[in-house]
Design a protein around this motif. Structure first.
Motif, PDB file in Angstrom:
ATOM      1  N   ALA A   5      70.316  10.626  25.179  1.00 21.31           N
ATOM      2  CA  ALA A   5      71.362  10.800  24.172  1.00 21.31           C
ATOM      3  C   ALA A   5      71.129  12.082  23.396  1.00 21.31           C
ATOM      4  O   ALA A   5      69.982  12.476  23.145  1.00 21.31           O
ATOM      5  N   SER A   6      72.216  12.723  22.997  1.00 23.51           N
ATOM      6  CA  SER A   6      72.133  13.955  22.208  1.00 23.51           C
ATOM      7  C   SER A   6      73.416  14.126  21.414  1.00 23.51           C
ATOM      8  O   SER A   6      74.391  13.390  21.615  1.00 23.51           O
ATOM      9  N   GLY A   7      73.414  15.112  20.514  1.00 31.93           N
ATOM     10  CA  GLY A   7      74.617  15.442  19.780  1.00 31.93           C
ATOM     11  C   GLY A   7      74.628  15.004  18.335  1.00 31.93           C
ATOM     12  O   GLY A   7      75.573  15.315  17.601  1.00 31.93           O
ATOM     13  N   GLY A   8      73.611  14.280  17.914  1.00 28.05           N
ATOM     14  CA  GLY A   8      73.566  13.853  16.536  1.00 28.05           C
ATOM     15  C   GLY A   8      73.295  15.013  15.598  1.00 28.05           C
ATOM     16  O   GLY A   8      72.968  16.122  16.026  1.00 28.05           O
ATOM     17  N   LEU A  19      78.852  12.734  20.514  1.00 28.69           N
ATOM     18  CA  LEU A  19      77.572  12.358  21.115  1.00 28.69           C
ATOM     19  C   LEU A  19      77.710  12.341  22.631  1.00 28.69           C
ATOM     20  O   LEU A  19      78.765  12.001  23.167  1.00 28.69           O
ATOM     21  N   SER A  20      76.635  12.698  23.285  1.00 28.43           N
ATOM     22  CA  SER A  20      76.594  12.674  24.743  1.00 28.43           C
ATOM     23  C   SER A  20      75.446  11.786  25.204  1.00 28.43           C
ATOM     24  O   SER A  20      74.421  11.669  24.520  1.00 28.43           O
ATOM     25  N   CYS A  21      75.615  11.198  26.359  1.00 32.98           N
ATOM     26  CA  CYS A  21      74.565  10.379  26.962  1.00 32.98           C
ATOM     27  C   CYS A  21      74.526  10.717  28.450  1.00 32.98           C
ATOM     28  O   CYS A  21      75.408  10.305  29.200  1.00 32.98           O
ATOM     29  N   ALA A  22      73.533  11.473  28.852  1.00 32.62           N
ATOM     30  CA  ALA A  22      73.396  11.875  30.247  1.00 32.62           C
ATOM     31  C   ALA A  22      72.628  10.812  31.015  1.00 32.62           C
ATOM     32  O   ALA A  22      71.547  10.388  30.585  1.00 32.62           O
ATOM     33  N   VAL A  23      73.186  10.391  32.130  1.00 30.28           N
ATOM     34  CA  VAL A  23      72.582   9.363  32.966  1.00 30.28           C
ATOM     35  C   VAL A  23      71.987  10.019  34.204  1.00 30.28           C
ATOM     36  O   VAL A  23      72.655  10.787  34.886  1.00 30.28           O
ATOM     37  N   SER A  24      70.733   9.716  34.493  1.00 23.78           N
ATOM     38  CA  SER A  24      70.078  10.301  35.652  1.00 23.78           C
ATOM     39  C   SER A  24      69.294   9.217  36.394  1.00 23.78           C
ATOM     40  O   SER A  24      69.188   8.084  35.942  1.00 23.78           O
ATOM     41  N   TRP A 104      68.519   1.774  28.130  1.00 23.84           N
ATOM     42  CA  TRP A 104      68.846   2.333  26.824  1.00 23.84           C
ATOM     43  C   TRP A 104      68.335   3.762  26.704  1.00 23.84           C
ATOM     44  O   TRP A 104      67.254   4.095  27.206  1.00 23.84           O
ATOM     45  N   GLY A 105      69.111   4.585  25.992  1.00 30.41           N
ATOM     46  CA  GLY A 105      68.649   5.914  25.640  1.00 30.41           C
ATOM     47  C   GLY A 105      67.751   5.841  24.424  1.00 30.41           C
ATOM     48  O   GLY A 105      67.591   4.794  23.804  1.00 30.41           O
ATOM     49  N   GLN A 106      67.204   6.980  24.045  1.00 28.86           N
ATOM     50  CA  GLN A 106      66.212   7.008  22.982  1.00 28.86           C
ATOM     51  C   GLN A 106      66.819   7.047  21.592  1.00 28.86           C
ATOM     52  O   GLN A 106      66.106   6.869  20.624  1.00 28.86           O
ATOM     53  N   GLY A 107      68.108   7.277  21.471  1.00 34.79           N
ATOM     54  CA  GLY A 107      68.753   7.318  20.170  1.00 34.79           C
ATOM     55  C   GLY A 107      68.897   8.729  19.640  1.00 34.79           C
ATOM     56  O   GLY A 107      68.042   9.585  19.877  1.00 34.79           O
ATOM     57  N   THR A 108      69.975   8.943  18.922  1.00 31.97           N
ATOM     58  CA  THR A 108      70.210  10.235  18.275  1.00 31.97           C
ATOM     59  C   THR A 108      70.726   9.958  16.868  1.00 31.97           C
ATOM     60  O   THR A 108      71.574   9.090  16.667  1.00 31.97           O
ATOM     61  N   LEU A 109      70.183  10.660  15.878  1.00 31.93           N
ATOM     62  CA  LEU A 109      70.460  10.371  14.482  1.00 31.93           C
ATOM     63  C   LEU A 109      71.725  11.086  14.017  1.00 31.93           C
ATOM     64  O   LEU A 109      71.872  12.299  14.204  1.00 31.93           O
ATOM     65  N   VAL A 110      72.595  10.309  13.411  1.00 26.36           N
ATOM     66  CA  VAL A 110      73.810  10.840  12.787  1.00 26.36           C
ATOM     67  C   VAL A 110      73.716  10.578  11.292  1.00 26.36           C
ATOM     68  O   VAL A 110      73.537   9.433  10.879  1.00 26.36           O
ATOM     69  N   THR A 111      73.828  11.630  10.499  1.00 25.54           N
ATOM     70  CA  THR A 111      73.791  11.504   9.052  1.00 25.54           C
ATOM     71  C   THR A 111      75.073  12.081   8.485  1.00 25.54           C
ATOM     72  O   THR A 111      75.409  13.234   8.743  1.00 25.54           O
ATOM     73  N   VAL A 112      75.794  11.257   7.739  1.00 19.01           N
ATOM     74  CA  VAL A 112      77.060  11.671   7.143  1.00 19.01           C
ATOM     75  C   VAL A 112      76.874  11.742   5.629  1.00 19.01           C
ATOM     76  O   VAL A 112      76.581  10.724   4.993  1.00 19.01           O
ATOM     77  N   SER A 113      77.042  12.920   5.076  1.00 21.09           N
ATOM     78  CA  SER A 113      76.869  13.104   3.634  1.00 21.09           C
ATOM     79  C   SER A 113      78.208  12.942   2.923  1.00 21.09           C
ATOM     80  O   SER A 113      79.261  13.276   3.461  1.00 21.09           O
ATOM     81  N   SER A 114      78.120  12.435   1.703  1.00 20.80           N
ATOM     82  CA  SER A 114      79.357  12.196   0.929  1.00 20.80           C
ATOM     83  C   SER A 114      79.739  13.411   0.107  1.00 20.80           C
ATOM     84  O   SER A 114      79.004  14.372   0.009  1.00 20.80           O
TER      85      SER A 114
END
Length: 114
Positions: A5-8, A19-24, A104-114
């Motif tokens: 996973a990437s794009g966070g 976000l993207s999730c590449a499958v291999s 499962w992918g490893q996770g990608t962090l998304v942070t949304v600021s107010s």
């Protein structure tokens, strides 16, 4: 099967991320794609899914703002997130199934600021 996973990142409220999730690996027979997320101090929750026939499902909290899609040629799954809110802040995980086994992918962090 491996998922990457990437794009966070950090984005302001109202902004967008994809976000993207590449499958291999052994990709034949892989289907049942989904995105989940886990906010700090909360349990992992369902976000969106897409099955082999193309049908999609979304959590009520993201319906109308998020779109799950798949590029078969690139073996990649996407989650387009628009109109982001601070409550969307979480680690996002992609998941796929192959012959009833979940990956499962490893996770990608998304942070949304107010």
């Amino acid at each position: 099967v491996q998922l990457q996973a990437s794009g966070g990142g950090l984005v302001q409220a109202g902004g967008s991320l994809r976000l993207s999730c590449a499958v291999s690996g052994r990709t034949s027979g892989v289907n049942g794609f989904a995105w989940y997320r886990q906010a700090p101090g909360k349990e992992r929750e369902f976000v969106a899914s897409r099955v082999a026939g193309g049908a999609t499902a979304y959590a009520d909290a993201v319906k109308g703002r998020f779109t799950i899609s798949r590029d078969n040629d690139k073996n990649t799954m996407y989650l387009q997130m628009n109109s982001l809110k601070p409550e969307d802040t979480a680690v996002y995980y992609c998941r796929a199934r192959r012959f009833a086994i979940e990956y499962w992918g490893q996770g990608t962090l998304v942070t949304v600021s107010s």
